[in-house]
Design a protein around this motif. Structure first.
Motif, PDB file in Angstrom:
ATOM      1  N   GLU A   1      -7.610  54.384  19.328  1.00 10.62           N
ATOM      2  CA  GLU A   1      -7.412  52.949  19.536  1.00 10.62           C
ATOM      3  C   GLU A   1      -6.386  52.663  20.638  1.00 10.62           C
ATOM      4  N   ASP A   2      -5.645  53.681  21.062  1.00 10.59           N
ATOM      5  CA  ASP A   2      -4.669  53.514  22.134  1.00 10.59           C
ATOM      6  C   ASP A   2      -5.227  53.928  23.487  1.00 10.59           C
ATOM      7  N   GLY A   3      -6.542  54.228  23.529  1.00 11.23           N
ATOM      8  CA  GLY A   3      -7.148  54.624  24.791  1.00 11.23           C
ATOM      9  C   GLY A   3      -7.734  56.023  24.789  1.00 11.23           C
ATOM     10  N   LEU A   4      -8.282  56.446  23.639  1.00 10.87           N
ATOM     11  CA  LEU A   4      -8.948  57.759  23.512  1.00 10.87           C
ATOM     12  C   LEU A   4      -7.986  58.904  23.811  1.00 10.87           C
ATOM     13  N   VAL A   5      -6.751  58.759  23.381  1.00 12.54           N
ATOM     14  CA  VAL A   5      -5.703  59.698  23.807  1.00 12.54           C
ATOM     15  C   VAL A   5      -5.895  61.085  23.197  1.00 12.54           C
ATOM     16  N   GLY A   6      -6.100  61.148  21.861  1.00 12.79           N
ATOM     17  CA  GLY A   6      -6.196  62.447  21.208  1.00 12.79           C
ATOM     18  C   GLY A   6      -7.367  63.270  21.705  1.00 12.79           C
ATOM     19  N   SER A   7      -8.537  62.649  21.824  1.00 19.21           N
ATOM     20  CA  SER A   7      -9.707  63.382  22.310  1.00 19.21           C
ATOM     21  C   SER A   7      -9.548  63.748  23.787  1.00 19.21           C
ATOM     22  N   ARG A   8      -8.901  62.883  24.570  1.00 14.00           N
ATOM     23  CA  ARG A   8      -8.644  63.199  25.980  1.00 14.00           C
ATOM     24  C   ARG A   8      -7.776  64.443  26.096  1.00 14.00           C
TER      25      ARG A   8
ATOM     26  N   TYR B   1       0.895  66.573  19.747  1.00 18.11           N
ATOM     27  CA  TYR B   1       0.984  66.543  21.206  1.00 18.11           C
ATOM     28  C   TYR B   1       1.924  65.425  21.661  1.00 18.11           C
ATOM     29  N   THR B   2       2.520  65.657  22.800  1.00 14.48           N
ATOM     30  CA  THR B   2       3.243  64.627  23.558  1.00 14.48           C
ATOM     31  C   THR B   2       2.710  64.700  24.974  1.00 14.48           C
ATOM     32  N   VAL B   3       2.142  63.600  25.450  1.00  6.43           N
ATOM     33  CA  VAL B   3       1.463  63.627  26.739  1.00  6.43           C
ATOM     34  C   VAL B   3       1.668  62.286  27.434  1.00  6.43           C
ATOM     35  N   THR B   4       1.769  62.334  28.747  1.00  5.99           N
ATOM     36  CA  THR B   4       1.931  61.113  29.538  1.00  5.99           C
ATOM     37  C   THR B   4       0.694  60.878  30.381  1.00  5.99           C
ATOM     38  N   TYR B   5       0.088  59.718  30.194  1.00  2.00           N
ATOM     39  CA  TYR B   5      -1.028  59.284  31.025  1.00  2.00           C
ATOM     40  C   TYR B   5      -0.596  57.993  31.714  1.00  2.00           C
ATOM     41  N   GLY B   6      -0.628  58.013  33.035  1.00  2.00           N
ATOM     42  CA  GLY B   6      -0.107  56.870  33.767  1.00  2.00           C
ATOM     43  C   GLY B   6       1.389  56.777  33.558  1.00  2.00           C
ATOM     44  N   SER B   7       1.830  55.621  33.150  1.00  2.07           N
ATOM     45  CA  SER B   7       3.264  55.425  32.915  1.00  2.07           C
ATOM     46  C   SER B   7       3.617  55.436  31.434  1.00  2.07           C
ATOM     47  N   THR B   8       2.642  55.778  30.600  1.00  4.65           N
ATOM     48  CA  THR B   8       2.862  55.718  29.149  1.00  4.65           C
ATOM     49  C   THR B   8       2.878  57.121  28.557  1.00  4.65           C
ATOM     50  N   THR B   9       3.854  57.376  27.695  1.00  3.57           N
ATOM     51  CA  THR B   9       3.927  58.640  26.971  1.00  3.57           C
ATOM     52  C   THR B   9       3.446  58.419  25.545  1.00  3.57           C
ATOM     53  N   TYR B  10       2.573  59.312  25.093  1.00  2.00           N
ATOM     54  CA  TYR B  10       1.954  59.208  23.767  1.00  2.00           C
ATOM     55  C   TYR B  10       2.359  60.405  22.905  1.00  2.00           C
ATOM     56  N   ASN B  11       2.508  60.144  21.626  1.00  2.00           N
ATOM     57  CA  ASN B  11       2.759  61.200  20.649  1.00  2.00           C
ATOM     58  C   ASN B  11       1.726  61.053  19.531  1.00  2.00           C
ATOM     59  N   GLY B  12       1.042  62.128  19.214  1.00  2.00           N
ATOM     60  CA  GLY B  12       0.019  62.036  18.181  1.00  2.00           C
ATOM     61  C   GLY B  12      -0.280  63.366  17.523  1.00  2.00           C
ATOM     62  N   ARG B  13      -1.209  63.340  16.590  1.00  2.00           N
ATOM     63  CA  ARG B  13      -1.607  64.541  15.846  1.00  2.00           C
ATOM     64  C   ARG B  13      -3.124  64.566  15.709  1.00  2.00           C
ATOM     65  N   ASN B  14      -3.774  65.450  16.415  1.00  2.00           N
ATOM     66  CA  ASN B  14      -5.174  65.743  16.138  1.00  2.00           C
ATOM     67  C   ASN B  14      -5.238  66.766  15.002  1.00  2.00           C
ATOM     68  N   ILE B  15      -6.143  66.553  14.071  1.00  2.00           N
ATOM     69  CA  ILE B  15      -6.340  67.512  12.980  1.00  2.00           C
ATOM     70  C   ILE B  15      -7.655  68.242  13.238  1.00  2.00           C
ATOM     71  N   ILE B  16      -7.560  69.539  13.501  1.00  2.00           N
ATOM     72  CA  ILE B  16      -8.701  70.333  13.936  1.00  2.00           C
ATOM     73  C   ILE B  16      -8.962  71.443  12.921  1.00  2.00           C
ATOM     74  N   ALA B  17     -10.181  71.519  12.418  1.00  2.00           N
ATOM     75  CA  ALA B  17     -10.577  72.616  11.521  1.00  2.00           C
ATOM     76  C   ALA B  17     -11.685  73.405  12.204  1.00  2.00           C
ATOM     77  N   THR B  18     -11.477  74.687  12.375  1.00  2.00           N
ATOM     78  CA  THR B  18     -12.430  75.541  13.088  1.00  2.00           C
ATOM     79  C   THR B  18     -13.082  76.520  12.130  1.00  2.00           C
ATOM     80  N   GLN B  19     -14.405  76.543  12.141  1.00  2.00           N
ATOM     81  CA  GLN B  19     -15.191  77.503  11.366  1.00  2.00           C
ATOM     82  C   GLN B  19     -15.800  78.482  12.370  1.00  2.00           C
ATOM     83  N   LEU B  20     -15.203  79.644  12.482  1.00  2.00           N
ATOM     84  CA  LEU B  20     -15.528  80.583  13.547  1.00  2.00           C
ATOM     85  C   LEU B  20     -16.917  81.180  13.341  1.00  2.00           C
TER      86      LEU B  20
END
Length: 461
Positions: free
Chosen positions: A166-173, A89-108
């Protein structure tokens, strides 16, 4: 059968006759050895293998954690019934742009796929090592996924590993906001953050909760799981609980969620919080193992196990899947779970000692048994190496020579079409079988002795 053989057979039967899994059975599969290996690798204490290379995952800060993310993907990709999403993801919250990777495994879920339960942890850090914060939560997620991915559930389970906590709950947000916008039916979120430090050995842990969107029910369900599991843990319910971890953005989106971990309430958090001194040596692995077990017990209960039995029963001559009325495929565990050709029956008779598993399919549910060690073919010298079947190919006479100590063996010859063309006792050490009346083709020569069968493929020319 001599007394020694009788003892071995009875021990084998007693050891491997298994029953269908319960949540307690699955909880007891949590392995402290596996937890130790994984947390040491993920916190940089030991080297790990990622994409075929030997590496050290020393630092997992968000700007430097692609190696850690790739490790997680590789681990989760080995498990059954999971769909992996490398959620960049690349997302901007406030004046800061964040780049990260959530790793999601789904068991349907097989019955209610839209009913979602999430168990999650953040994998990023602020320094090197950071074993407790939060290699512990990440390792627990991997271990729970390893075990539960062998099962089928009515509801969907999501194993989520967040970046940039650690940067402000960015990935879960990012994930929770998207889920809220999409209208996802998330029925419960269990967030694991720092769960392996217990300096005073009192086995206390915290559940942080607020009266938001059914979160108190999630807390009550964990308390029920604690009671039913019989684990020696003591809970502190903190209400109103902290919003300083990844569950908070699920609250903000109207979803039920709690945080579970070591006891900040009793000031028993790791003293090396947010430093490179947060090392494996500070962890209480017994305590960590029990908290992992409790987490599994809760999420497996909410997932709702389907009544499919992927266990097996082994005897001295064969291995049988315990689930009736299914489709079966036997696998060679010693050869990277390779499919064993033509072995699709409920009962499998190995032709050699080794480790074997079965894939059991009922409807849309596919489960794989644990690997079973089968090592009885050499009892009394009855094994493929001790019996001679020659020549092969054969034109007229097939010779069969068996050890002197094998008595009352039975010979059967079956065509490739499954028709038994000959059956007779073997009453001496050396016999000849006349193949001349048989049509050219492939035959299976089966020699049975005291419940054990060896099979030889022979070509008639």
């Amino acid at each position: 059968m001599n007394k020694l053989t009788t003892f071995i057979v009875m021990t084998f039967l007693m050891s491997f006759a298994m029953s269908a899994q319960t949540v307690s059975d699955l909880m007891n599969k949590v392995s402290q050895d596996t937890l130790t290996k994984t947390i040491r690798e993920f916190s940089g204490e030991d080297q790990a293998t990622v994409n075929g290379s030997t590496v050290t995952i020393l630092n997992r800060q968000s700007a430097n954690n692609d190696l850690a993310a790739n490790y997680l993907i590789e681990k989760l990709s080995k498990y059954n019934n999971l769909t992996i999403n490398d959620q960049a993801y690349t997302v901007t919250y406030g004046s800061t742009t964040y780049n990260g990777r959530n790793i999601i495994a789904t068991q349907l879920g097989k019955t209610n796929p839209d009913n979602i339960y999430i168990i999650c942890a953040h994998y990023d850090t602020v320094a090197d090592y950071c074993a407790d914060d939060n290699a512990s939560g990440t390792t627990a997620i991997l271990e729970i996924a390893r075990i539960l991915s062998t099962q089928c559930f009515d509801n969907t389970i999501v194993y989520a590993l967040w970046d940039e906590e650690e940067d402000g709950l960015v990935g879960s947000r990012y994930y929770a906001n998207a889920a809220g916008a999409n209208g996802d039916t998330i029925l419960g979120v269990l967030n694991l953050d720092m769960m392996a430090h217990d300096s005073d050995g009192d086995n206390d842990f915290d559940i942080d909760v607020r009266n938001i969107a059914g979160s108190l029910t999630v807390k009550d369900d964990i308390l029920t799981a604690l009671t039913n599991s019989g684990l020696n843990l003591n809970v502190n319910v903190v209400n109103p609980g902290t919003a300083a971890s990844d569950h908070a953005w699920f609250w903000s989106n109207g979803y039920p969620a709690v945080l579970m971990g070591e006891s900040w309430f009793n000031n028993d958090e790791t003293p090396n919080y947010h430093t490179a001194n947060d090392r494996f040596s500070d962890l209480d692995m017994d305590y960590f193992t029990d908290l992992t077990k409790l987490s599994l017990y809760y999420i497996a209960t909410k997932g709702s196990l389907q009544p499919i039995d992927n266990t097996v029963t082994a005897t001295v001559s064969n291995i049988s899947a315990n689930q009736p009325g299914a489709t079966y495929q036997w696998l060679d565990c010693d050869n990277n779970m390779t499919v064993i050709p033509s072995e699709t029956g409920q009962t499998f008779t190995p032709s050699s000692n080794g480790n074997y598993a079965v894939e059991v399919t009922v409807g849309s549910c596919v489960e794989v048994s644990s690997c079973v060690n089968f090592n009885t073919l050499d009892i009394d010298g009855f094994n493929k190496e001790s019996i001679e079947v020659f020549p092969n190919p054969v034109t007229s006479k097939l010779n069969i020579k068996i050890p002197e100590n094998i008595h009352k063996a039975m010979l059967s010859i079956v065509s490739i079409e499954g028709k038994e063309v000959l059956k007779k006792p073997i009453d001496k050490q050396y016999i000849e079988v006349d193949f001349s009346p048989f049509s050219n083709g492939i035959y299976f020569v089966n020699i049975e002795n005291e419940g054990r069968t060896l099979s030889y493929k022979v070509v008639k020319e």
